[in-house]
Design an enzyme around this catalytic site. Structure first.
Site, PDB file in Angstrom:
ATOM      1  N   ARG A 109       4.064  -0.187  -4.883  1.00  8.60           N
ATOM      2  CA  ARG A 109       3.923  -1.013  -3.334  1.00  8.60           C
ATOM      3  C   ARG A 109       2.536  -1.612  -3.105  1.00  8.60           C
ATOM      4  O   ARG A 109       2.310  -2.565  -2.133  1.00  8.60           O
ATOM      5  CB  ARG A 109       3.820   0.361  -2.332  1.00  8.60           C
ATOM      6  CG  ARG A 109       5.059   1.104  -2.203  1.00  8.60           C
ATOM      7  CD  ARG A 109       4.851   2.411  -1.326  1.00  8.60           C
ATOM      8  NE  ARG A 109       4.823   1.805   0.112  1.00  8.60           N
ATOM      9  CZ  ARG A 109       5.719   1.683   0.783  1.00  8.60           C
ATOM     10  NH1 ARG A 109       6.937   1.930   0.412  1.00  8.60           N
ATOM     11  NH2 ARG A 109       5.432   1.188   1.906  1.00  8.60           N
TER      12      ARG A 109
ATOM     13  N   GLU B 174      18.636 -17.082  -6.359  1.00  4.78           N
ATOM     14  CA  GLU B 174      18.374 -15.967  -6.615  1.00  4.78           C
ATOM     15  C   GLU B 174      17.626 -16.057  -8.022  1.00  4.78           C
ATOM     16  O   GLU B 174      16.708 -15.395  -8.529  1.00  4.78           O
ATOM     17  CB  GLU B 174      19.362 -15.000  -6.605  1.00  4.78           C
ATOM     18  CG  GLU B 174      18.991 -13.363  -7.075  1.00  4.78           C
ATOM     19  CD  GLU B 174      17.768 -12.692  -6.422  1.00  4.78           C
ATOM     20  OE1 GLU B 174      17.155 -13.412  -5.246  1.00  4.78           O
ATOM     21  OE2 GLU B 174      17.439 -11.853  -6.807  1.00  4.78           O
TER      22      GLU B 174
ATOM     23  N   CYS C  88       0.940  -1.186   0.051  1.00  7.22           N
ATOM     24  CA  CYS C  88       0.057  -0.023   0.007  1.00  7.22           C
ATOM     25  C   CYS C  88       0.731   1.282  -0.012  1.00  7.22           C
ATOM     26  O   CYS C  88       2.102   1.156   0.559  1.00  7.22           O
ATOM     27  CB  CYS C  88      -0.973   0.089   1.105  1.00  7.22           C
ATOM     28  SG  CYS C  88      -2.125  -1.407   1.316  1.00  7.22           S
TER      29      CYS C  88
ATOM     30  N   TRP D 145      -2.638  -2.909  -1.680  1.00  4.71           N
ATOM     31  CA  TRP D 145      -2.269  -4.408  -1.858  1.00  4.71           C
ATOM     32  C   TRP D 145      -3.164  -4.902  -0.538  1.00  4.71           C
ATOM     33  O   TRP D 145      -2.856  -4.850   0.489  1.00  4.71           O
ATOM     34  CB  TRP D 145      -0.757  -4.572  -1.483  1.00  4.71           C
ATOM     35  CG  TRP D 145      -0.345  -5.584  -1.712  1.00  4.71           C
ATOM     36  CD1 TRP D 145       0.196  -6.273  -3.036  1.00  4.71           C
ATOM     37  CD2 TRP D 145       0.127  -6.749  -0.803  1.00  4.71           C
ATOM     38  NE1 TRP D 145       0.520  -7.701  -2.733  1.00  4.71           N
ATOM     39  CE2 TRP D 145       0.417  -8.013  -1.587  1.00  4.71           C
ATOM     40  CE3 TRP D 145      -0.377  -7.148   0.578  1.00  4.71           C
ATOM     41  CZ2 TRP D 145       0.863  -9.374  -0.854  1.00  4.71           C
ATOM     42  CZ3 TRP D 145      -0.245  -8.257   1.406  1.00  4.71           C
ATOM     43  CH2 TRP D 145       0.471  -9.217   0.581  1.00  4.71           C
TER      44      TRP D 145
ATOM     45  N   HIS E 164      20.106 -37.252  -4.180  1.00  4.76           N
ATOM     46  CA  HIS E 164      19.624 -37.714  -2.834  1.00  4.76           C
ATOM     47  C   HIS E 164      17.893 -37.556  -2.908  1.00  4.76           C
ATOM     48  O   HIS E 164      17.203 -37.406  -2.014  1.00  4.76           O
ATOM     49  CB  HIS E 164      20.059 -36.704  -1.761  1.00  4.76           C
ATOM     50  CG  HIS E 164      21.331 -36.855  -1.642  1.00  4.76           C
ATOM     51  ND1 HIS E 164      22.006 -38.189  -1.125  1.00  4.76           N
ATOM     52  CD2 HIS E 164      22.384 -36.239  -1.715  1.00  4.76           C
ATOM     53  CE1 HIS E 164      23.194 -38.025  -1.066  1.00  4.76           C
ATOM     54  NE2 HIS E 164      23.590 -36.822  -1.524  1.00  4.76           N
TER      55      HIS E 164
ATOM     56  N   ASN F 191      -1.619   2.685   5.583  1.00  2.97           N
ATOM     57  CA  ASN F 191      -0.596   1.598   4.997  1.00  2.97           C
ATOM     58  C   ASN F 191      -0.277   0.807   6.280  1.00  2.97           C
ATOM     59  O   ASN F 191       0.032   1.350   7.259  1.00  2.97           O
ATOM     60  CB  ASN F 191       0.529   2.200   4.377  1.00  2.97           C
ATOM     61  CG  ASN F 191       1.350   1.257   4.217  1.00  2.97           C
ATOM     62  OD1 ASN F 191       1.065   0.086   3.892  1.00  2.97           O
ATOM     63  ND2 ASN F 191       2.613   1.498   4.047  1.00  2.97           N
ATOM     64  N   GLY F 192      -0.740  -0.572   6.364  1.00  2.00           N
ATOM     65  CA  GLY F 192      -0.475  -1.404   7.523  1.00  2.00           C
ATOM     66  C   GLY F 192      -1.495  -2.220   7.867  1.00  2.00           C
ATOM     67  O   GLY F 192      -2.219  -2.703   6.914  1.00  2.00           O
TER      68      GLY F 192
ATOM     69  N   GLU G 157       8.994 -15.248  -9.830  1.00  5.43           N
ATOM     70  CA  GLU G 157       8.255 -13.935  -9.450  1.00  5.43           C
ATOM     71  C   GLU G 157       7.836 -13.309 -10.715  1.00  5.43           C
ATOM     72  O   GLU G 157       6.468 -12.847 -10.699  1.00  5.43           O
ATOM     73  CB  GLU G 157       8.656 -13.227  -8.288  1.00  5.43           C
ATOM     74  CG  GLU G 157      10.003 -12.457  -8.793  1.00  5.43           C
ATOM     75  CD  GLU G 157      10.881 -11.942  -7.752  1.00  5.43           C
ATOM     76  OE1 GLU G 157       9.788 -11.445  -6.711  1.00  5.43           O
ATOM     77  OE2 GLU G 157      12.102 -11.548  -7.564  1.00  5.43           O
TER      78      GLU G 157
ATOM     79  N   LYS H 139       5.999  -4.381  -3.518  1.00  4.84           N
ATOM     80  CA  LYS H 139       7.460  -4.105  -3.205  1.00  4.84           C
ATOM     81  C   LYS H 139       7.871  -4.147  -1.926  1.00  4.84           C
ATOM     82  O   LYS H 139       9.108  -4.627  -1.480  1.00  4.84           O
ATOM     83  CB  LYS H 139       7.991  -2.725  -3.771  1.00  4.84           C
ATOM     84  CG  LYS H 139       9.319  -2.369  -3.843  1.00  4.84           C
ATOM     85  CD  LYS H 139      10.032  -2.928  -5.032  1.00  4.84           C
ATOM     86  CE  LYS H 139      11.560  -2.575  -4.862  1.00  4.84           C
ATOM     87  NZ  LYS H 139      12.397  -3.979  -5.524  1.00  4.84           N
TER      88      LYS H 139
ATOM     89  N   LYS I  14      13.951 -15.039  -9.231  1.00  7.01           N
ATOM     90  CA  LYS I  14      13.621 -14.129 -10.242  1.00  7.01           C
ATOM     91  C   LYS I  14      12.576 -14.644 -11.342  1.00  7.01           C
ATOM     92  O   LYS I  14      11.530 -14.221 -11.613  1.00  7.01           O
ATOM     93  CB  LYS I  14      14.856 -13.681 -10.798  1.00  7.01           C
ATOM     94  CG  LYS I  14      15.823 -12.639 -10.275  1.00  7.01           C
ATOM     95  CD  LYS I  14      15.223 -11.342 -10.257  1.00  7.01           C
ATOM     96  CE  LYS I  14      14.465 -11.043  -8.997  1.00  7.01           C
ATOM     97  NZ  LYS I  14      15.158 -10.805  -7.465  1.00  7.01           N
TER      98      LYS I  14
HETATM   99  C1  F6R Z   1      12.346 -10.352  -4.720  1.00  8.63           C
HETATM  100  C2  F6R Z   1      12.279  -9.405  -3.734  1.00  8.63           C
HETATM  101  C3  F6R Z   1      11.764  -9.696  -2.319  1.00  8.63           C
HETATM  102  C4  F6R Z   1      12.528  -8.906  -1.496  1.00  8.63           C
HETATM  103  C5  F6R Z   1      12.223  -9.216   0.059  1.00  8.63           C
HETATM  104  C6  F6R Z   1      12.623  -8.283   0.959  1.00  8.63           C
HETATM  105  O1  F6R Z   1      12.923  -9.816  -6.093  1.00  8.63           O
HETATM  106  O2  F6R Z   1      12.375  -8.086  -4.146  1.00  8.63           O
HETATM  107  O3  F6R Z   1      12.086 -10.974  -2.274  1.00  8.63           O
HETATM  108  O4  F6R Z   1      14.031  -9.007  -1.578  1.00  8.63           O
HETATM  109  O5  F6R Z   1      10.955  -8.727   0.106  1.00  8.63           O
HETATM  110  O6  F6R Z   1      12.589  -6.965   0.749  1.00  8.63           O
HETATM  111  P1  F6R Z   1      13.804  -5.904   1.289  1.00  8.63           P
HETATM  112  O7  F6R Z   1      15.039  -6.041   0.760  1.00  8.63           O
HETATM  113  O8  F6R Z   1      13.234  -4.533   1.124  1.00  8.63           O
HETATM  114  O9  F6R Z   1      13.783  -5.994   2.761  1.00  8.63           O
END
Ligand code: F6R
Length: 607
Positions: free
Chosen positions: A27, A480, A2, A75, A503, A101-102, A487, A602, A484
């Protein structure tokens, strides 16, 4: 999770709110709304879906005139993403509008109490309790009503409040959710994030938990939770408007991938002077470091994977045991943390709820905390004993790229800094590693330039299920790379330590199963190669990621993407880049919404 924005001034608020919401859309993007004060009443406009729908509904804001207003992009947590559940929420008497937000944890009890008083609820949200509480407590003094309301709320909240009784006045309240005030000339603002403000002002104030602010066109006054005025310093934001725009790229994600050489340079340059790692931003004495018996790196998602990568460099160079813990697990596992533990808390946003909770848990047990954070003034930066900013600039795409690589290089810098302070690294090795660090920006650039064939390979390897394998530093890259892919392209991607396949998981490898094999750790190349042979024997199609010049890999894999030769300890910062691009092109091929993938936001400010 949000985004909220507020404006008060002499011009119409709605266009400013819409523009701010567009900047905050990363967000949360399942519904949006604005409330504007005009002619003694509050006009609320909201839509489920994206801000573009709100623009259309309000005729780019022209349909909602008025010089003070608040806005929200959602969100969903409580209640589906419908028009009714979208913010702002209005009180029954129409005098108050609220954006939030929250999460209000005690909302069910509050809702019941307010219904018993006769208030009628129009949404399923936790937020609606706030606006009815305001109406309930208001007796002519808005500040008092805001404080009484805030005192009833448990959980996390950044609130924006508009009231018909106080034309031109906005209230903003913060508790465990980001909220920044923008100080302009004849107009003032609040927002969840500076990206929503930089187009209008670079002068900002960071609210602390428990504080509330009263904004008019000409004044910004901040109060503590007891209602006493507090003087807040005005900080200058260094991010430019352009930094928060796509700049000709089709997506923010692609722009941010391409920005990595510059971002990594920005993270490194101020901290390497005269061939030595200098941490001007913090100073840990050798004695303090010698007292450290273990290091815990804690974070979520990609930031956690940055920790998984950097662990190898820190352990190898400092000879201190490193434990990498998911923040969401650490907080509940009664961690063995004391004053001899150094905790590295890694977070791009600095606002991730689980990471904040893990940080607090460790601090309460006596640990020293270093925050490795991108967003200046964020909660994690405030709660840490020392902060190392990653200087990535604004990261807008939900999937992190430059946020992640800059976290890696700051962790590498820390490893070298600590190793040298502890006297655990020889001068020759130290000099060589500093040079390697300095070359990372250009090697990342080469990794981008070398891989022009990725769009084609993305088409060839797209499949409902992919495996990413590697060993040691390469395994961390595989983690990682698979995240990527998942997501943004919505393909199932499994990351596996290559040696673990046999295994159990190798049972899943069959004809044409795509396997992305990361083989950049040259010391372990032969081992990973034998795993490639194993999966190929079962019909897998292998795309290898290797160091340029590696002929053995070319002879074994179906396709190979290369990176330039780079010191193994630091290789994840380069090796991850082609995998980011592979995920990007795969998602593009599938027509996915790359910058705003489904179900994600985000900044994850809820548990
Ligand atoms: C993946 C991604 C998330 C963040 C995670 C932590 O692409 O962006 O997995 O890495 O939500 O976010 P931060 O770094 O803001 O604590």
């Amino acid at each position: 999770m949000c985004g909220i924005v507020g404006f008060t001034g002499a011009r119409d608020a709605a266009p400013v709110l819409l523009q701010g919401l567009e900047r905050l859309e990363y967000r949360g993007y399942d519904s949006a709304g604005i409330a504007v004060f005009h002619d003694g009443a509050i006009q609320v406009e909201k839509v489920s879906g994206r801000i573009a729908g709100l623009r259309e509904k309000t005729d780019n804001g022209a349909g909602a005139p008025g010089a003070a207003g608040i806005g929200h992009t959602r969100w969903a947590t409580h209640g589906a993403p419908t028009d009714q559940n979208a913010h702002p929420h209005l009180s029954n008497d129409g005098r108050f509008a609220v954006v939030h937000n929250g999460i209000i944890e005690n909302y069910l009890a509050l809702r019941q109490e307010l219904m018993d008083y006769g208030y009628v609820f129009h949404s399923e949200t936790d937020t609606e309790t706030i606006v009815h509480l305001l109406e309930h407590y208001y007796n002519g003094d808005l500040k008092a009503a805001v404080m009484k309301t805030a005192a009833r709320l448990e959980g996390s909240y950044a609130l924006g409040i508009l009231c018909t009784e106080t034309p031109g006045v906005l209230y903003a309240v913060r508790e465990a959710s980001p909220l920044i005030l923008g100080v302009g000339v004849g107009e003032n603002y609040f927002a969840s994030d500076v990206t929503a403000l930089v187009a209008h002002t670079k002068n900002v104030m960071y609210l602390d938990d428990g504080e509330l602010a009263r904004l008019t066109a000409d004044s910004v006054t901040v109060y503590n939770c007891a209602g006493q005025e507090v003087q807040k310093p005005v900080s200058r934001v260094t991010w430019s408007v352009e930094a928060a725009e796509k700049g000709g790229y089709a997506h923010f994600m692609l722009k941010e991938i391409m920005e990595q050489p510059a971002a990594v340079k920005a993270a490194l340059a101020p901290r390497i002077q005269g061939g030595r790692v200098q941490m001007d931003d913090f100073d840990l004495e050798a004695k303090e470091l010698r007292d450290v018996r273990k290091i815990i790196i804690t974070a979520c998602g990609s930031a956690y994977y940055a920790g998984c990568s950097a662990r190898y460099a820190i352990e190898k160079l400092c000879r201190i045991p490193v434990q990498v813990e998911l923040a969401s697990e650490l907080r509940y596992c009664d961690p063995m943390v004391d004053e001899h533990t150094l905790v590295l808390v890694v977070s791009q946003s600095g606002e991730t709820a689980d990471t904040i909770a893990a940080l607090k848990e460790c601090r309460n047990r006596g640990a020293k905390v270093i925050g490795i954070v991108n967003v200046v003034g964020s909660t994690i930066a405030k709660l840490s004993d020392h902060v190392l900013y990653t200087f990535a600039g604004p990261e807008i795409a939900v999937a992190t790229t430059k946020g992640y690589t800059t976290q890696l290089v700051v962790l590498y810098l820390f490893a070298l800094y600590a190793a040298s302070k502890l006297g655990r690294i020889g001068m020759e090795r130290y000099d060589a590693l500093v040079k390697e660090l300095q070359q990372l920006p250009q090697k990342i650039q080469q990794a981008i330039d070398m891989n022009w064939q990725l769009p084609r390979l993305a088409g060839r390897y797209a499949s409902p299920s992919l495996f990413f394998i590697g060993r040691n530093t390469d395994y961390a890259v595989a983690l990682e790379g698979a995240l990527k892919m998942k997501e943004i392209s919505y393909l199932h991607a499994e990351s596996y330590a290559a040696g673990e396949l046999k295994h159990g998981t190798i049972a899943l490898i069959g004809e044409n199963q795509p396997v992305i094999a990361v083989c950049c750790n040259e010391a372990l190349m032969d081992k990973t190669l034998s795993n490639i042979v194993e999966v190929k024997a079962r019909g897998a199609k292998v795309l290898a990621l290797a160091v340029k010049g590696n002929k053995t890999i070319v002879s074994q894999a179906d396709d190979v993407i290369f990176i330039p030769r780079v010191e193994t300890l630091f290789s994840p910062a380069v090796a991850v880049v082609p995998l980011q691009l592979l995920a990007y092109y795969t998602a593009r091929e599938k027509g996915c919404d790359i910058d705003k993938p489904r179900n994600l936001a985000k900044s994850v400010t809820v548990e």
